[in-house]
Design an enzyme around this catalytic site. Structure first.
Site, PDB file in Angstrom:
ATOM      1  N   ASP A 101       0.858  -1.176   0.000  1.00 36.44           N
ATOM      2  CA  ASP A 101       0.000   0.000   0.000  1.00 36.44           C
ATOM      3  C   ASP A 101       0.898   1.232   0.000  1.00 36.44           C
ATOM      4  O   ASP A 101       1.800   1.336   0.832  1.00 36.44           O
ATOM      5  CB  ASP A 101      -0.888  -0.017   1.256  1.00 36.44           C
ATOM      6  CG  ASP A 101      -2.293   0.473   0.983  1.00 36.44           C
ATOM      7  OD1 ASP A 101      -2.417   1.573   0.426  1.00 36.44           O
ATOM      8  OD2 ASP A 101      -3.252  -0.246   1.322  1.00 36.44           O
ATOM      9  N   ASP A 202      -3.101   4.666  -2.286  1.00 38.02           N
ATOM     10  CA  ASP A 202      -4.154   5.250  -1.467  1.00 38.02           C
ATOM     11  C   ASP A 202      -4.535   6.653  -1.933  1.00 38.02           C
ATOM     12  O   ASP A 202      -3.655   7.495  -2.146  1.00 38.02           O
ATOM     13  CB  ASP A 202      -3.643   5.302  -0.020  1.00 38.02           C
ATOM     14  CG  ASP A 202      -4.740   5.584   0.977  1.00 38.02           C
ATOM     15  OD1 ASP A 202      -5.651   4.743   1.094  1.00 38.02           O
ATOM     16  OD2 ASP A 202      -4.687   6.631   1.641  1.00 38.02           O
ATOM     17  N   GLU A 258      -6.344   3.959  -5.980  1.00 40.10           N
ATOM     18  CA  GLU A 258      -7.625   4.140  -5.312  1.00 40.10           C
ATOM     19  C   GLU A 258      -8.097   5.508  -5.740  1.00 40.10           C
ATOM     20  O   GLU A 258      -7.595   6.531  -5.258  1.00 40.10           O
ATOM     21  CB  GLU A 258      -7.457   4.057  -3.796  1.00 40.10           C
ATOM     22  CG  GLU A 258      -8.783   3.858  -3.099  1.00 40.10           C
ATOM     23  CD  GLU A 258      -8.844   4.514  -1.736  1.00 40.10           C
ATOM     24  OE1 GLU A 258      -9.768   4.182  -0.993  1.00 40.10           O
ATOM     25  OE2 GLU A 258      -8.001   5.354  -1.411  1.00 40.10           O
ATOM     26  N   HIS A 332     -11.216  -3.170   3.051  1.00 38.19           N
ATOM     27  CA  HIS A 332     -11.230  -2.789   4.465  1.00 38.19           C
ATOM     28  C   HIS A 332     -12.040  -1.533   4.742  1.00 38.19           C
ATOM     29  O   HIS A 332     -12.170  -1.140   5.895  1.00 38.19           O
ATOM     30  CB  HIS A 332      -9.782  -2.587   4.920  1.00 38.19           C
ATOM     31  CG  HIS A 332      -9.141  -1.435   4.203  1.00 38.19           C
ATOM     32  ND1 HIS A 332      -8.908  -1.447   2.833  1.00 38.19           N
ATOM     33  CD2 HIS A 332      -8.734  -0.226   4.636  1.00 38.19           C
ATOM     34  CE1 HIS A 332      -8.373  -0.290   2.483  1.00 38.19           C
ATOM     35  NE2 HIS A 332      -8.258   0.466   3.558  1.00 38.19           N
ATOM     36  N   ASP A 333     -12.539  -0.868   3.713  1.00 42.90           N
ATOM     37  CA  ASP A 333     -13.355   0.336   3.902  1.00 42.90           C
ATOM     38  C   ASP A 333     -14.839   0.075   3.701  1.00 42.90           C
ATOM     39  O   ASP A 333     -15.654   0.984   3.868  1.00 42.90           O
ATOM     40  CB  ASP A 333     -12.938   1.427   2.891  1.00 42.90           C
ATOM     41  CG  ASP A 333     -11.565   1.990   3.165  1.00 42.90           C
ATOM     42  OD1 ASP A 333     -11.106   1.931   4.321  1.00 42.90           O
ATOM     43  OD2 ASP A 333     -10.946   2.493   2.202  1.00 42.90           O
TER      44      ASP A 333
HETATM   45  O1  TEU Z   1      -9.646   5.530   1.757  1.00 38.14           O
HETATM   46  C1  TEU Z   1      -9.996   6.643   0.988  1.00 38.14           C
HETATM   47  C2  TEU Z   1     -11.365   7.041   1.014  1.00 38.14           C
HETATM   48  O2  TEU Z   1     -11.823   7.751   0.138  1.00 38.14           O
HETATM   49  C3  TEU Z   1     -12.138   6.751   2.242  1.00 38.14           C
HETATM   50  O3  TEU Z   1     -12.733   7.961   2.621  1.00 38.14           O
HETATM   51  C4  TEU Z   1     -13.179   5.767   2.015  1.00 38.14           C
HETATM   52  O4  TEU Z   1     -14.030   6.191   1.012  1.00 38.14           O
HETATM   53  C5  TEU Z   1     -13.888   5.666   3.305  1.00 38.14           C
HETATM   54  O5  TEU Z   1     -12.996   5.013   4.185  1.00 38.14           O
HETATM   55  C6  TEU Z   1     -15.154   4.903   3.237  1.00 38.14           C
HETATM   56  O6  TEU Z   1     -15.823   5.160   4.429  1.00 38.14           O
HETATM   57  C7  TEU Z   1      -8.302   5.296   1.923  1.00 38.14           C
HETATM   58  C8  TEU Z   1      -8.081   4.041   2.735  1.00 38.14           C
HETATM   59  O7  TEU Z   1      -8.548   2.935   2.026  1.00 38.14           O
HETATM   60  C9  TEU Z   1      -8.733   4.216   4.067  1.00 38.14           C
HETATM   61  O8  TEU Z   1      -8.672   3.054   4.838  1.00 38.14           O
HETATM   62  C10 TEU Z   1      -8.035   5.360   4.751  1.00 38.14           C
HETATM   63  O9  TEU Z   1      -8.682   5.638   5.958  1.00 38.14           O
HETATM   64  C11 TEU Z   1      -8.002   6.616   3.888  1.00 38.14           C
HETATM   65  O10 TEU Z   1      -7.641   6.366   2.545  1.00 38.14           O
HETATM   66  C12 TEU Z   1      -6.979   7.586   4.425  1.00 38.14           C
HETATM   67  O11 TEU Z   1      -5.700   7.096   4.184  1.00 38.14           O
END
Ligand code: TEU
Ligand code: CA
Length: 557
Positions: A101, A202, A258, A332-333
């Protein structure tokens, strides 16, 4: 005849590991690198080609590693650099690859660069971050952060504000400073020289800030949107092309951004011209489907077939011939896909998990499987705020519940449906204490259904979701049509069935998925459509699909 250029990263199935929740090797309740290394044979048995690990770098864990304090060190809780080298060796020895990542839109506020930057306006690192004077006694502009509250944090010592599009412990790097780009690119090369095989980048779509103007305020919202100034800007594309030339082109990597946005954005980031990235994650079928109120993702809005199918069909067809894409429903999100798009009741969990798996693996684009998805793991449905661990949950609670705007019961219900911690509960390895994840106390509660849903039981059961995924992955490896075939939407208005066709060199693949718990009429479900490759039902009713039935039928013209 498809003109799609062949590449290993198009044929790959990627397995995402959230290290904190995967496997704990030393009983401290936190997953770690040795835990991953101990389970590589399991992943090899599943058949995946690539492992993407969420951040494992040194971090104070305000956002579970997405706040990095040292890009060239391993998080103490996860192990040492020697553990990393052993893990990488174990992955390569089994013929798999490792994607890291890359979190470079921001660092932790505990990163040495920010510690320096904060020391004052004259510090040589001041310009590594985005510092601005306030306006009219408040923040420099009206932007809200992704995790609630203002996107600006006041620093009393220097009298200026710094930008953080995520938590206040995640200050945004200033990519406009060439020294920042040099530092990030050097760090990337350092990892590539160590032998890693790619990067998941990310929020890479936000690195290029075009201006700092106030953003539009949605009705009822408390802050303005930074999107017009920070998302998918020309500046971001310029930085990515520079990264491509200076770093990515020197190695043979899988790169996935992403990014979100629309298909036009995806086509620019991952164009077949090879100027930026290999592929991106779209958010339209995951995040964007939620955004219907001033509360953003917090709502009762489900994920109806008609909406999901329209989005996925559009992504599949728009990108064809122009860009490579991804196929995923979980990470994970996001909440667990079987809870969100399928049906996690004991009666239909297994069938619907296999149905969703069929859809994902038969689509165009590199497939991403999130840990536990191959077991049909479900949402956690925590009952109390105390069970949550996510900074996003706590910040939203402050903004909406503690201020009296939203009733706690409503918020807890929305959390149960959509909060990120639903996907962050420990991997369910077996039926022993703590699902075999740890001998200590897990950092986040184990989902009680591990007694029925766990890897040990599923590996033993030839009818399990695990073995179904194994077969899907094997089909993708064996048949070029699954990777390179064109995608043609079918039955686009059907109230129950998601159907599409793949076509390559005179072969066709027909994919039929019933998204409902009722039998669906479907004229295509018939032996004349082709020879069956895989299905989640042993028998069929010609002209119909049973509840959550999935079938893949192959035919040579
Ligand atoms: O997520 C980016 C992102 O746009 C997040 O706001 C996502 O849409 C949100 O978590 C959904 O509720 C990335 C990573 O995947 C996330 O885990 C991190 O918290 C974030 O960036 C900050 O690095
Ligand atoms: Ca541990």
């Amino acid at each position: 005849m498809s003109m799609e250029k062949h590449a290993w990263w198009k044929e790959a199935v990627v397995y995402q590991i959230y290290p904190r929740s995967f496997a704990d090797s030393n009983g401290d309740g936190i997953g770690d690198l040795n835990g991953i290394t101990a389970h590589l044979d399991y992943l090899k048995q599943l058949g995946v080609d690539v492992i993407w690990v969420s951040p494992i770098y040194a971090s104070p864990n305000d956002d579970n590693g997405y706040d990095i304090s040292d890009y060239r060190a391993i998080m103490a809780e996860f192990g040492t650099m020697e553990d990393f080298d052993r893990m990488l060796e174990g992955i390569h020895a089994r013929g798999m690859k490792l994607v890291m990542d890359l979190v470079a839109n921001h660092t932790s506020d505990e990163h040495a660069w920010f510690v320096e930057s904060r020391k004052g306006r004259d510090n040589p690192y001041r310009d590594f971050y985005i510092w601005r004077d306030g306006k009219d006694g408040g923040a420099p502009n009206n932007w809200g952060s992704c995790f609630s509250g203002s996107a600006w944090e006041y620093d009393a010592a220097s009298g200026q504000y710094y930008l953080h599009l995520f938590s206040r412990k995640q200050p945004d790097l200033n990519w406009a400073n060439p020294k920042v780009r040099d530092a990030v690119f050097d760090m990337m090369k350092w990892w590539c020289d160590k032998g890693i095989d790619g990067f998941r980048m990310d929020v890479i779509s936000m690195i290029g800030k075009e201006n700092y103007d106030d953003g539009p305020v949605a009705p009822g919202a408390l802050y303005g949107s930074f999107i017009p100034s920070c998302q998918h800007t020309e500046t971001t594309h310029r930085y990515l092309r520079e990264m491509r030339r200076r770093v990515l082109d020197r190695y043979d990597l899988l790169t996935v951004g992403e990014a979100g946005g629309g298909t036009a954005d995806a086509i620019r980031y991952s164009s077949v011209d090879g100027s930026e990235l290999n592929m991106t994650f779209g958010f339209e079928h995951t995040d964007d489907i939620n955004d219907h109120t001033e509360l953003g993702k917090w709502s009762d809005h489900g994920s109806p077939l008609a909406e999901v199918r329209a989005v996925l069909n559009r992504w599949q067809t728009d990108l064809q011939g122009k860009a490579w894409g991804t196929s995923y429903m979980s990470n994970h999100d996001q909440p667990r896909q079987v809870s969100r798009f399928g049906n996690d009741s004991p009666l239909w969990r297994e069938k619907s998990a296999k149905m969703l798996g069929t859809l994902l693996h038969m689509m165009r684009g590199t497939v991403f499987v999130y840990q536990g998805e191959e077991l049909g793991m479900t949402n956690a449905y925590f009952k109390s705020l105390d069970d949550y661990r996510d900074v996003e949950v706590f910040n939203a609670w402050k903004q909406w519940v503690e201020s009296g705007r939203i009733h706690p019961q409503d918020m807890l219900r929305w959390y149960g449906r959509i909060a990120r911690d639903n996907a962050r509960t420990p991997m369910q390895w077996d039926a022993s204490a703590n699902a075999g994840f740890t001998t200590g106390t897990p950092w986040i509660r184990v989902t009680p259904n591990y007694l029925e849903i766990n890897a040990e039981a599923e590996v033993r059961d030839p009818d399990s979701v695990f073995h179904y995924y194994r077969k899907l992955i094997a089909l993708r490896h064996r048949h070029p049509i699954v990777v390179y075939g064109d995608y043609v939407p079918l039955l686009t208005d059907d109230p129950q069935v998601y159907a599409f066709r793949r076509e390559l060199d005179g072969e066709t693949l027909t994919v039929l998925c019933n998204w409902t718990d009722r039998t669906a009429p479907c004229a295509l479900s018939d032996e004349s459509t082709g020879e069956e490759w895989i299905s989640n039902y042993p028998e069929h009713k010609p002209g119909f699909l049973f509840p959550y039935e999935a079938r893949v039928l192959w035919k040579k013209a």
